[in-house]
Design a protein around this motif. Sequence first.
Motif, PDB file in Angstrom:
ATOM      1  N   GLY A 178     -14.543  -3.693  10.521  1.00 18.89           N
ATOM      2  CA  GLY A 178     -15.043  -4.788  11.211  1.00 18.89           C
ATOM      3  C   GLY A 178     -14.155  -6.097  10.911  1.00 18.89           C
ATOM      4  N   GLN A 179     -13.428  -5.921  10.022  1.00 17.49           N
ATOM      5  CA  GLN A 179     -12.338  -7.195   9.712  1.00 17.49           C
ATOM      6  C   GLN A 179     -11.132  -7.337  10.673  1.00 17.49           C
ATOM      7  N   VAL A 180     -10.605  -8.394  10.816  1.00 15.80           N
ATOM      8  CA  VAL A 180      -9.513  -8.567  11.784  1.00 15.80           C
ATOM      9  C   VAL A 180      -8.088  -8.178  11.121  1.00 15.80           C
ATOM     10  N   LEU A 181      -7.536  -7.129  11.895  1.00 18.38           N
ATOM     11  CA  LEU A 181      -6.300  -6.631  10.867  1.00 18.38           C
ATOM     12  C   LEU A 181      -4.981  -7.645  11.249  1.00 18.38           C
ATOM     13  N   GLU A 182      -4.315  -7.777  10.221  1.00 22.35           N
ATOM     14  CA  GLU A 182      -2.958  -8.881  10.340  1.00 22.35           C
ATOM     15  C   GLU A 182      -2.113  -7.870  11.047  1.00 22.35           C
ATOM     16  N   PRO A 183      -0.965  -8.547  11.523  1.00 19.30           N
ATOM     17  CA  PRO A 183       0.163  -7.430  11.969  1.00 19.30           C
ATOM     18  C   PRO A 183       1.024  -6.952  10.781  1.00 19.30           C
ATOM     19  N   VAL A 184       1.500  -5.722  10.935  1.00 15.51           N
ATOM     20  CA  VAL A 184       2.150  -4.907  10.010  1.00 15.51           C
ATOM     21  C   VAL A 184       3.698  -5.638   9.878  1.00 15.51           C
ATOM     22  N   THR A 185       3.617  -6.102   8.635  1.00 15.28           N
ATOM     23  CA  THR A 185       4.985  -6.566   8.257  1.00 15.28           C
ATOM     24  C   THR A 185       5.538  -5.817   6.939  1.00 15.28           C
ATOM     25  N   THR A 186       4.661  -5.147   6.200  1.00 16.63           N
ATOM     26  CA  THR A 186       5.186  -4.204   5.079  1.00 16.63           C
ATOM     27  C   THR A 186       4.497  -2.873   5.303  1.00 16.63           C
ATOM     28  N   GLU A 187       5.325  -1.718   4.985  1.00 11.63           N
ATOM     29  CA  GLU A 187       5.107  -0.478   4.958  1.00 11.63           C
ATOM     30  C   GLU A 187       5.249   0.044   3.875  1.00 11.63           C
ATOM     31  N   TYR A 188       4.057   0.726   3.311  1.00 12.68           N
ATOM     32  CA  TYR A 188       4.309   1.359   2.064  1.00 12.68           C
ATOM     33  C   TYR A 188       4.406   3.104   2.119  1.00 12.68           C
ATOM     34  N   ASP A 189       4.549   3.713   1.073  1.00 15.06           N
ATOM     35  CA  ASP A 189       4.677   5.055   0.985  1.00 15.06           C
ATOM     36  C   ASP A 189       3.050   5.716   0.903  1.00 15.06           C
ATOM     37  N   MET A 190       2.880   6.384   1.901  1.00 16.76           N
ATOM     38  CA  MET A 190       1.411   6.910   2.054  1.00 16.76           C
ATOM     39  C   MET A 190       1.046   8.008   0.720  1.00 16.76           C
ATOM     40  N   HIS A 191       1.931   8.242   0.274  1.00 17.75           N
ATOM     41  CA  HIS A 191       1.940   9.137  -1.070  1.00 17.75           C
ATOM     42  C   HIS A 191       1.969   8.317  -2.312  1.00 17.75           C
ATOM     43  N   ARG A 192       2.203   7.221  -2.301  1.00 19.16           N
ATOM     44  CA  ARG A 192       2.357   6.381  -3.845  1.00 19.16           C
ATOM     45  C   ARG A 192       2.157   4.741  -3.181  1.00 19.16           C
ATOM     46  N   LEU A 193       0.848   4.523  -2.968  1.00 19.68           N
ATOM     47  CA  LEU A 193       0.433   3.187  -2.389  1.00 19.68           C
ATOM     48  C   LEU A 193       0.436   2.069  -3.671  1.00 19.68           C
ATOM     49  N   LEU A 194       0.125   2.608  -4.550  1.00 21.39           N
ATOM     50  CA  LEU A 194      -0.093   1.632  -5.808  1.00 21.39           C
ATOM     51  C   LEU A 194       0.373   2.481  -7.261  1.00 21.39           C
ATOM     52  N   GLU A 195       0.695   1.698  -8.432  1.00 20.66           N
ATOM     53  CA  GLU A 195       0.747   2.183  -9.531  1.00 20.66           C
ATOM     54  C   GLU A 195      -0.575   2.420 -10.298  1.00 20.66           C
ATOM     55  N   ASP A 196      -0.371   3.346 -11.237  1.00 18.82           N
ATOM     56  CA  ASP A 196      -1.563   3.376 -12.379  1.00 18.82           C
ATOM     57  C   ASP A 196      -1.836   2.031 -12.746  1.00 18.82           C
ATOM     58  N   SER A 197      -1.025   1.412 -13.050  1.00 21.65           N
ATOM     59  CA  SER A 197      -1.027   0.219 -14.035  1.00 21.65           C
ATOM     60  C   SER A 197      -1.767  -0.944 -13.123  1.00 21.65           C
ATOM     61  N   ASP A 198      -1.449  -0.924 -11.570  1.00 21.01           N
ATOM     62  CA  ASP A 198      -2.073  -1.647 -10.960  1.00 21.01           C
ATOM     63  C   ASP A 198      -3.430  -1.707 -10.741  1.00 21.01           C
ATOM     64  N   ILE A 199      -4.004  -0.301 -10.855  1.00 23.48           N
ATOM     65  CA  ILE A 199      -5.487  -0.407 -10.877  1.00 23.48           C
ATOM     66  C   ILE A 199      -6.150  -0.738 -12.278  1.00 23.48           C
ATOM     67  N   THR A 200      -5.456  -0.244 -13.359  1.00 19.87           N
ATOM     68  CA  THR A 200      -6.008  -0.648 -14.807  1.00 19.87           C
ATOM     69  C   THR A 200      -5.717  -1.673 -15.530  1.00 19.87           C
TER      70      THR A 200
END
Length: 349
Positions: free
Chosen positions: A32-54
């Motif tokens: 239900g949140q307002v989406l912002e325009p797509v200005t950055t595109e990520y690889d759907m197979h590698r969205l973030l690095e493991d170190s980003d999460i932990t």
Amino acid sequence: MKLRCTLLLLPVLYLVGCGPSENEVVVDELTGQVLEPVTTEYDMHRLLEDSDITGGQWITTAQVQAFLQQKGSYLATYKDPAWSNKTAAALIVERSKAYTISPLYMLARIQTESSLITSGTSTNLAKATGCGCPDSGGCTISYAGFGNQIECSAKKLRGYLTDLDAGRATISGWKPGVTKSTSDPCSVKPANKATAALYTYTPWVGAYAIQCGRSDIGGSSLVAVKYNQFKSEYAWGTGSTVTCYSGTVDGNVAVGVCVQSSSDGIWRQCLSDGTFTAGTTTKPTTCTASWPWCSSATLGKSVPARTCVQSSGDLQWHQCGAEGLWQSAPNAASTGSGPVGTCFATYAL
């Protein structure tokens, strides 16, 4: 974006044009949140690095508080009465670190699910991280409330990572190197644990990945967008300037972290000069994170951090981790180690 039809009045005739207008507001069908325009595109197979999460274990409550104030967030002044009136910043940092989850990731998760990081109102406070709120609708009452939402989100993500660390797929079947369909639907083959964990939490690619094409849902790709945006908007530091080595933890801890020594049970806190305080019998009140002894019902006593115990309750192995929480350690019996390192001691049934 979703196509909507607009009636255009021209001097001679009426034309019906279909397409997103320049000022069109698109609402996320999941949150239900307002989406912002797509200005950055990520690889759907590698969205973030493991170190980003932990990673980000050096991030302090003061930093998160300053960031919330910078954003004009309602959370900057919020205190949760269900969690001893702790501030939102304290809950984000403490509960994330309790499960070795990055507070910066948690900020991105909150923004993706509820927009509370940039919102000046309390709307969606009870479902801040979307935890316990399935796509089918409705949220589990026991997870309602800000502190409960942070706890739920961090705990679930740690559970996914524990499975992945052990070489298992997550509860919904996500695993690095294994192709699986998302709810968009798109066929995704996660390149790392972080991406597999993200899709376990939110099984949608969303509008911000290169390959999928979904435009009406933020999905897991929006978490990546918010993480990298927030990372660049504040001087979080790297945590590598000054650390203190702890034999109890068997590693370095950041300034402000408190450790209850395995040798004498005394609490010591890491100082900005890279040394520990002389120590006290009680836990300091200024700890940014802590490594206390864990209470074991199986043993009938408390044991130091990194201790591995086979529980009499479920017969499974667990290891004493940060904030006095037991973490699953399925390989402790064979490898002598768990999610927080080599077992300080092992207790089998």
